[in-house]
Scaffold this motif. Structure first.
Motif, mmCIF file in Angstrom:
data_model
loop_
_atom_site.group_PDB
_atom_site.id
_atom_site.type_symbol
_atom_site.label_atom_id
_atom_site.label_comp_id
_atom_site.label_asym_id
_atom_site.label_seq_id
_atom_site.Cartn_x
_atom_site.Cartn_y
_atom_site.Cartn_z
ATOM 1 N N ASP A 1 48.173 79.098 5.462
ATOM 2 C CA ASP A 1 49.228 79.935 5.788
ATOM 3 C C ASP A 1 50.444 79.001 5.543
ATOM 4 N N ASP A 2 51.748 79.784 5.321
ATOM 5 C CA ASP A 2 52.852 79.227 5.353
ATOM 6 C C ASP A 2 53.059 78.237 6.723
ATOM 7 N N TYR A 3 53.912 77.189 6.756
ATOM 8 C CA TYR A 3 54.090 76.727 8.084
ATOM 9 C C TYR A 3 55.441 77.360 8.667
ATOM 10 N N ASP A 4 55.540 77.406 9.924
ATOM 11 C CA ASP A 4 56.305 78.032 10.750
ATOM 12 C C ASP A 4 57.310 77.008 10.849
ATOM 13 N N LEU A 5 58.758 76.926 10.193
ATOM 14 C CA LEU A 5 59.420 75.892 10.194
ATOM 15 C C LEU A 5 60.150 75.695 11.735
ATOM 16 N N SER A 6 60.216 76.889 12.518
ATOM 17 C CA SER A 6 60.546 76.435 13.813
ATOM 18 C C SER A 6 59.647 75.726 14.767
ATOM 19 N N ASP A 7 58.600 75.492 14.285
ATOM 20 C CA ASP A 7 57.595 74.873 15.131
ATOM 21 C C ASP A 7 56.686 73.796 14.103
ATOM 22 N N PRO A 8 57.352 72.950 13.757
ATOM 23 C CA PRO A 8 56.714 72.094 12.625
ATOM 24 C C PRO A 8 55.509 71.537 13.148
ATOM 25 N N LEU A 9 55.363 70.856 14.219
ATOM 26 C CA LEU A 9 54.125 70.185 14.574
ATOM 27 C C LEU A 9 53.166 70.898 15.152
ATOM 28 N N GLY A 10 53.599 72.223 15.812
ATOM 29 C CA GLY A 10 52.734 73.377 16.231
ATOM 30 C C GLY A 10 52.124 73.746 14.889
ATOM 31 N N SER A 11 52.820 73.977 13.846
ATOM 32 C CA SER A 11 52.029 74.784 12.693
ATOM 33 C C SER A 11 51.184 73.683 11.816
ATOM 34 N N ILE A 12 51.512 72.356 12.058
ATOM 35 C CA ILE A 12 50.540 71.365 11.175
ATOM 36 C C ILE A 12 49.118 71.341 12.171
ATOM 37 N N ALA A 13 49.585 71.356 13.495
ATOM 38 C CA ALA A 13 48.262 71.497 14.381
ATOM 39 C C ALA A 13 47.357 72.685 14.111
ATOM 40 N N ALA A 14 48.062 73.855 13.856
ATOM 41 C CA ALA A 14 47.030 75.027 13.762
ATOM 42 C C ALA A 14 46.479 74.845 12.285
ATOM 43 N N ARG A 15 47.145 74.362 11.410
ATOM 44 C CA ARG A 15 46.537 74.188 10.019
ATOM 45 C C ARG A 15 45.209 73.364 10.231
ATOM 46 N N LEU A 16 45.490 72.117 10.804
ATOM 47 C CA LEU A 16 44.260 71.091 10.841
ATOM 48 C C LEU A 16 42.991 71.960 11.700
ATOM 49 N N ILE A 17 43.328 72.592 12.924
ATOM 50 C CA ILE A 17 42.264 73.161 13.534
ATOM 51 C C ILE A 17 41.631 74.427 12.688
ATOM 52 N N LYS A 18 42.227 75.021 11.904
ATOM 53 C CA LYS A 18 41.758 76.205 11.225
ATOM 54 C C LYS A 18 41.137 75.789 9.812
#
Ligand code: SF4
Lengths: 427, 329
Positions: free
Chosen positions: A323-340
């Protein structure tokens, strides 16, 4: 192939004797690659060129490099202008040019367990050889592979550089995301200290924008490739796209690379000359490859990926979309990408991903490759096989070694693969 | 460890459980005492090899090791090397002079072959009562009846080689079941050793299987390889895989000589990696019957980038070492 191996060996010798730097050798190799790759399609040649260019750049003494495992979030490294060099990819590359015995020999001298996966043993040998110079940091995650923690930590110890390990939990919960986010924050701090780069928020945002463009391009490629019949790439090349899809994430090169692949599918008129026709026949057996592909040249592709009777149309890892990254929460979205990532968490998640890809690509049968010493492969394969057969797919597991050809038997594989293909007619 | 007076560490790891192997790497460097790594798969299925490793390690920790029994009263000392192919005997006098050497095929019975080789000694005029002590070594060492002491082939090859060369060396022995590299220290004792893994890769057995696959005897096989101008690489290390690889190479029209050379060079590479594991350094000495195979020796030289000394009858090195241990008492 002979010429390629010959040149590689000569260059390796001169690097190990100090006559050439790895950077210099890789530039020379890149020049020769135009000849080695002459039978490939233009799109494949472009990809190759870009990849070799990146590798020679990343190993230049003017650039800070990081040694990482395959799924380490490259975006955070590119933010600091650190070039990740994925060591499993280097193992694969060295294996493809016939150099695996050298590095495996070095690993053996270091008492690295011989029953360990050859990619990891090789990377220990690569580290010891000093061929790649010294990285600024070594990083790995717990994703996909249980060998990461040990070998990458050892490589960092040997190189006397900081080791960043990111532990990825199974569940995509708020706590899980926070946990990874905290580790990413610490990693950013460590990287900032190592490089002296402060105020990196804007740079990180730019990397994520690039990553979003790459995600979009990868989705486009997926849609195009599902119905593609042009013989542009060989199956193992497509499977290996998974590598740059990760280590170039955040850089514009990846966007360009994937867009070039898309253009190839849309409008290229030249095939890879391994195939005798421009198009894969309509009636071929459509196969999917699971787990890792052999990195060296092997005749098994003539049996199962010839475009005339059968074709490996997709694989498990290069088809992972994000999914596209949420630019308002960069590290949170990287974290979600890795977990998923489908290889993380319960096996159901991996099966779900495989089944979706197999249906999108209209696949009938699957071949799973268990590489020597890979716990992920041998531990999961029986459940995977059972579940995928229950989902209606033919399933074959073959045991081999994806990095060390000496440890694989082509004749054994041939019998299994041919029998598997024959069994198609006996439904 | 200091409180307990620990003399050595044995790391026992389960195959494919990679983490403990890394502990061994650490302990080997930092524990300050010798360390040995052994591997198992929750059941012991290659006991002979495991015992050789353990016994050789213990011999290194405690010099003059072995199982001692009452000695005879004669003036000769006998070393008996019961290998998987041949049983070798060396008899020396009190001044370390070799007075007799015999070799018989081991066949299927250690007991019978030992009986035969002792009978040959008797035929040469040395009766059992003339022998003061017998030391047994080799694969079948534990089944040699009447041995006064049992010592592994690791220590015996080292002792034999040291005696012959009179200097420290790295010994390479390609045995029928096991291949080994042994580093001898200044005092002639084993400093470190490495043995092949359980499978036949890189052993004399591999050579035999491959020669049989090509329908030639071992001598002829070596000659074929010597004749080859080029090498056809045989990449598989496993003998089962290599067999099928050889069949397809033959089918693809590769010449027998070149394939034979490829096989010799594969074994040499495998063996050299053992030498590297113990930081082997020249001078190199090759023990065991395979040392007579000129092609293998030249391939080893090429891979080691060094000369290799081979004595006249290299297959007796282990038995000679055993005889020297018998003399030492
Ligand atoms: S093959 Fe398996 S063990 Fe080896 S690097 Fe890949 S996931 Fe890890």
């Amino acid at each position: 192939m002979r010429a390629k191996k010959y040149v590689a060996k000569k260059l390796y010798r001169s690097v190990s004797k100090g006559g050439l730097t790895f950077h210099g050798a890789s530039r020379l190799f890149r020049m020769c690659d135009a000849y080695f790759s002459r039978k490939k399609s233009p799109a494949a040649r472009c990809g190759n060129r870009a990849l070799l260019k990146y590798i020679s750049e990343a190993t230049s003494s003017e650039v800070k490099g990081a040694w990482t495992s395959i799924l380490f979030p490259a975006e955070i490294l590119h933010t600091f202008d650190i070039h990740p060099i994925t060591l499993e990819v280097m193992s694969g590359m060295f294996s493809s040019i016939g150099l695996s015995p050298m590095f495996l020999g070095m690993a053996e001298e270091m008492d690295v367990p011989p029953a360990m996966c050859s990619f990891h043993r090789m990377l220990m040998g690569i580290s010891k050889s000093g061929i790649l110079g010294t990285p600024a940091v070594v990083g790995s995650t717990s994703l996909l592979c249980d060998g990461n923690l040990k070998t990458f930590a050892e490589a960092a110890k040997e190189q006397r550089v900081p080791f960043i390990f990111i532990d990825i939990p199974y569940e995509e919960s708020a706590d899980g995301i926070d946990y990874v986010k905290g580790q990413l924050k610490d990693a950013m701090k460590a990287l900032s200290e190592a490089t002296g780069v402060k105020g990196y928020t804007e740079r990180l945002r730019r990397m994520l924008e690039n990553a979003n463009r790459a995600f979009a391009a990868l989705r486009r490629f997926y849609d195009l490739y599902c119905v593609n019949r042009k013989n542009l790439f060989r199956a193992h090349e497509v499977a290996n796209f998974a590598f740059p899809n990760h280590f170039l994430l955040g850089r514009k090169e990846l966007v360009r690379m994937v867009e070039r692949r898309c253009r190839g599918v849309r409008s290229d008129t030249k095939r890879d000359r391994f195939f005798s026709e421009m198009y894969t026949g309509e009636k071929v057996r459509r196969l999917m490859w699971l787990h890792i592909v052999p990195q060296y040249d092997t005749p098994i592709w003539k049996i199962i990926d010839n475009g005339g009777t059968s074709r490996v149309v997709c694989d498990e890892y290069s088809t992972v979309l994000y999914d596209d990254y949420d630019l308002s929460d960069p590290l949170g979205s990287i974290a979600a990408r890795l977990i998923k990532h489908p290889s993380n968490g319960p096996l159901e998640r991996r099966i779900e991903h495989i089944v979706k890809v197999a249906r999108d690509f209209n696949v009938e049968g699957m071949i799973h490759y268990s590489s020597w010493g890979c716990h992920q492969a041998s531990g999961n394969v029986s459940i995977l096989g059972r579940e995928l057969e229950a989902a209606g797919f033919k399933f074959l597991n073959i045991n081999g070694d994806a990095a060390d050809q000496r440890n694989s038997s082509f004749e054994q594989h041939r019998t299994r693969l041919e029998a598997f293909l024959e069994s198609y007619g006996q439904k | 460890m200091e409180n307990e007076g620990i003399a050595g560490i044995v790391v026992n790891a389960i195959k494919f459980c990679d983490f403990h192997h890394f502990d061994y790497r650490y302990l080997k460097e930092h524990a300050g005492v010798p360390a040995l790594m052994i591997e198992h798969e929750l059941e012991v299925n290659s006991e002979g090899q495991l015992m050789t490793r353990l016994e050789a390690f213990f011999e290194g920790l405690k010099k003059n090791a072995g199982i001692k029994a009452k000695a005879g009263s004669g003036k000769y000392f006998v070393g008996l090397d019961s290998g998987s192919h041949a049983t070798k005997l060396v008899c020396i006098d009190g001044n370390k002079n070799i007075v007799a050497r015999h070799i018989v095929p081991t066949g299927t019975s250690v007991k019978r072959s030992v009986g035969e080789v002792l009978k040959e000694l008797e035929g040469a005029g040395i009766a059992r009562k003339d022998v003061k002590r017998i030391v047994a070594t080799g694969y079948g060492r534990n089944n040699v009846e009447g041995a006064d002491e049992i010592i592994t082939e690791i220590s015996c090859h080292a002792a034999g080689a040291y005696h012959l060369l009179g200097k420290p060396a790295t010994v390479i022995d390609i045995g029928g079941q096991d291949s080994k590299a042994i580093k001898i220290g200044e005092d002639g004792t084993v400093r470190s050793f490495a043995m092949n893994d359980k499978c036949a890769a890189g052993t004399g057995r591999f050579l035999e299987v491959m020669a049989a696959k090509m329908d030639v005897g071992l001598d002829e096989f070596a000659k074929l390889a010597m004749r080859a101008r080029n090498t056809v690489p045989v990449s598989s290390m496993c003998s089962v895989f290599a067999e099928s690889e050889v069949i397809s190479l033959v089918a693809a029209g590769a010449s027998k000589d070149e394939i034979a050379k490829g096989i010799h060079s594969a074994i040499a590479e495998r063996t050299v990696s053992l030498a590297r594991r113990i930081n082997g350094a020249p001078p190199y000495y090759m023990a065991g019957g395979v040392a007579k195979n000129k092609c293998l020796v030249s391939e080893l030289k090429r891979c080691l980038n060094s000369d290799i000394e081979v004595v006249e009858e290299p297959q007796f090195t282990g038995a000679l070492g055993a005889a020297l241990f018998a003399l030492k008492g």
